[in-house]
Design an enzyme around this catalytic site. Structure first.
Site, short mmCIF file in Angstrom:
data_model
loop_
_atom_site.label_atom_id
_atom_site.label_comp_id
_atom_site.label_asym_id
_atom_site.label_seq_id
_atom_site.Cartn_x
_atom_site.Cartn_y
_atom_site.Cartn_z
N ASP A 154 0.78 38.01 2.96
CA ASP A 154 2.22 37.85 3.09
C ASP A 154 2.88 37.11 1.94
O ASP A 154 4.11 37.04 1.88
CB ASP A 154 2.53 37.08 4.39
CG ASP A 154 2.18 35.60 4.26
OD1 ASP A 154 3.08 34.76 4.37
OD2 ASP A 154 1.00 35.30 4.01
N ASP B 72 -5.66 37.64 5.18
CA ASP B 72 -5.07 36.32 5.04
C ASP B 72 -4.78 35.78 6.44
O ASP B 72 -4.81 36.54 7.43
CB ASP B 72 -3.78 36.43 4.21
CG ASP B 72 -3.05 35.12 4.09
OD1 ASP B 72 -3.70 34.10 3.78
OD2 ASP B 72 -1.82 35.11 4.31
N ASP C 145 -2.39 32.41 7.40
CA ASP C 145 -1.04 31.87 7.60
C ASP C 145 0.01 32.86 7.10
O ASP C 145 -0.04 33.30 5.95
CB ASP C 145 -0.90 30.54 6.88
CG ASP C 145 -1.80 29.46 7.45
OD1 ASP C 145 -1.32 28.67 8.27
OD2 ASP C 145 -3.00 29.43 7.08
#
Length: 247
Positions: A197, A18, A20
């Site tokens: 996240d 991922d 961001d």
């Protein structure tokens, strides 16, 4: 919270990353985020060392990712797997019904005019309602997007994330994107790693867990990921450590 650190990284694995909140800190708005030169260098080195078994799997649009990566070219999955470019350069797209998407945009227009802290991001295949600058509207934003997705009756679902509610076609997610990559060269046969996240990364964690891979959540919050890293800096350092094998 006890942090279960992942094992030492290896260049023999497949890496799905991922962006961001994982490789870069989350900015106030999507456009304000910056992929810095040191990260570009890290991704390029890992890509070369692993024989190309690195893919970014992001909520961002594929075109957005490509613009931010500059000359760096590697497999990319955008909009939570709805669009995917494989290692051979082939593009796969799962599109939302355009009429339903247009209707949702029209229905949201009065709310956006009334609440300037809300930001509607049209990624092409999804609509993301951000409330980072108006956190007091979280319940309102989430409830509105769920209602509009249900009213559209077009096979849509709402994906929640960090201060965002996103309407997208159902049944496609980061987990399905990872699964598709693992059926292809150069990912096939390698142990998968996924680092994320956010809530929208849980599908990816679950798929990697099913395959006895390495699932890593960056930061706090409940998750099905088996390992943790505390922040973006730690995630980047863990990836960099894999390159010590070849230095």
């Amino acid at each position: 919270m006890r942090i279960h650190l992942p094992p030492a990284a290896s260049i023999s694995w497949s890496y799905f990353l991922d962006v961001d909140g994982t490789l870069i800190d989350i900015a106030d708005t999507p456009d304000a985020a910056c992929i810095d030169a040191s990260l570009l260098d890290l991704i390029a080195r890992l890509y070369r060392a692993s024989g190309g078994a690195v893919a970014l799997v992001s909520g961002r649009a594929l075109s957005d990712l490509e613009n931010r990566l500059g000359a760096l070219r590697l497999p990319l999955a955008g909009q939570h797997g709805l669009e995917r470019r494989d290692a051979a350069g082939r593009l796969w797209i799962h599109a939302a019904p355009p009429a339903a998407k247009h209707a949702i945009k029209q229905a949201l227009a009065p709310a956006l005019a009334r609440h300037p802290g809300l930001l509607l991001e049209d990624k092409g295949l999804t609509l993301a309602l951000h409330y980072r600058q108006a956190p007091h509207l979280a319940a309102y934003a989430r409830r509105s997007m769920v209602r509009l997705a249900n009213d559209a009756n077009a096979g849509l679902e709402v994906q929640f994330g960090k201060r965002v509610a996103e309407v997208k076609p159902s049944g496609i997610d980061k987990g399905t994107a990872i699964s598709e990559y693992l059926a292809e060269s150069p990912f096939r046969g390698r142990r998968p790693v996924f680092i994320g996240d956010d809530l929208n990364d849980e599908h990816g964690f679950a798929e990697v867990n099913r395959l006895d891979g390495i699932s890593i959540k960056v930061g706090h919050g409940s998750s099905c990921a088996r390992y943790r890293l505390p922040d973006v800096t730690a995630a980047r350092q863990w990836l960099d450590n894999a390159l010590q094998e070849v230095t």
